[in-house]
Design an enzyme around this catalytic site. Structure first.
Site, PDB file in Angstrom:
ATOM      1  N   ASP A  91       1.888   2.960   5.478  1.00 54.32           N
ATOM      2  CA  ASP A  91       1.215   2.219   4.408  1.00 54.32           C
ATOM      3  C   ASP A  91       1.736   2.726   3.064  1.00 54.32           C
ATOM      4  OD1 ASP A  91      -0.220   1.363   6.623  1.00 54.32           O
ATOM      5  OD2 ASP A  91      -2.173   1.490   5.633  1.00 54.32           O
ATOM      6  N   LYS A 153      -1.554  -5.228   1.972  1.00 57.72           N
ATOM      7  CA  LYS A 153      -2.822  -4.486   2.024  1.00 57.72           C
ATOM      8  C   LYS A 153      -3.454  -4.463   0.637  1.00 57.72           C
ATOM      9  CE  LYS A 153      -4.476   0.253   2.957  1.00 57.72           C
ATOM     10  NZ  LYS A 153      -4.089   1.590   3.456  1.00 57.72           N
ATOM     11  N   LYS A 182      -4.198  -6.674   5.594  1.00 59.49           N
ATOM     12  CA  LYS A 182      -5.099  -5.534   5.800  1.00 59.49           C
ATOM     13  C   LYS A 182      -6.029  -5.412   4.598  1.00 59.49           C
ATOM     14  CE  LYS A 182      -5.334  -0.504   6.447  1.00 59.49           C
ATOM     15  NZ  LYS A 182      -4.594   0.744   6.761  1.00 59.49           N
TER      16      LYS A 182
END
Length: 216
Positions: A91, A153, A182
């Site tokens: 991430d 995300k 996400k």
């Protein structure tokens, strides 16, 4: 949705600066017990967690976290190091200064570099929605798509706010079909989690849902 199905979408997360190995080990155990998608932990614990878990649970870690203004070379090294230590998912945080300068070309190039470094591993791109305008969010949906990332995300959970329903819905409308979503930061109930999923999120970054499941 059944709570078990919701938990399957969760990246069970502990990224506090003061996190100890004992705390990390505990969330690793909980991730296995409650069947979460992964455990998301600081890079410094990835090797230890991999030695502890083996292949029993997917390990996710963070790169350029939480501010995103590391150089691309540093992020690339962090990514390769994390994967060598056993990380399955990365991430990354984008450079938000580049967003404000409208240097979307540099952001796309950086994501591409990290995607190459990831190889077959999953790359999620954190754009920190709470610091962006609607126009910037839409533009970043296009950039993340063009760069070939696996996920977009919402948040680090370390800035002024976390995921919102509006942002996830915006992602679903503007991101490419091959890019997943996400939602992370501030997800504190199963009802909210289910709504995020219904709006298009396939992953949720949170620690609270497992805590709720344990209480019940």
């Amino acid at each position: 949705m059944e709570r078990k199905e919701i938990l399957k979408t969760v990246d069970h997360t502990l990224l506090a600066q003061t996190a100890t190995w004992e705390e990390i080990r505990k969330i690793c155990d909980d991730a296995v017990t409650y069947g979460t998608a992964s455990v998301c932990i600081p890079p410094s614990y990835v090797k230890q967690a991999y030695e502890y878990l083996g292949k029993e649970k997917t390990i996710c870690t963070v790169i350029g976290f939480p501010n995103g203004y590391n150089t691309t070379a540093v992020k690339e090294f962090e990514t390769k190091d994390a994967i060598a230590n056993g990380a399955d998912e990365i991430d990354m945080v984008i450079n938000l200064g580049w967003v404000k300068d409208r240097r979307y070309d540099l952001i796309e190039q950086e994501i591409r570099v990290l995607k190459v470094a990831c190889g077959e591993k999953i790359l999620k791109v954190i754009i920190e929605t709470c610091l962006l305008t609607q126009e910037e969010k839409i533009e970043l949906c296009k950039v993340v798509t063009a760069a070939g990332a696996d996920f977009i995300k919402t948040s680090t959970g370390f800035s002024t706010a976390g995921a919102t329903f509006d942002d996830v819905q915006l992602f679903a409308e503007h991101v490419g079909k091959e890019v997943k979503i996400k939602a992370a930061g501030g997800i504190s109930s199963f009802d909210d989690a289910e709504k995020f999923i219904s709006l298009g999120a396939s992953r949720l970054g949170t620690s609270r849902l497992v805590k709720l499941a344990k209480q019940e």
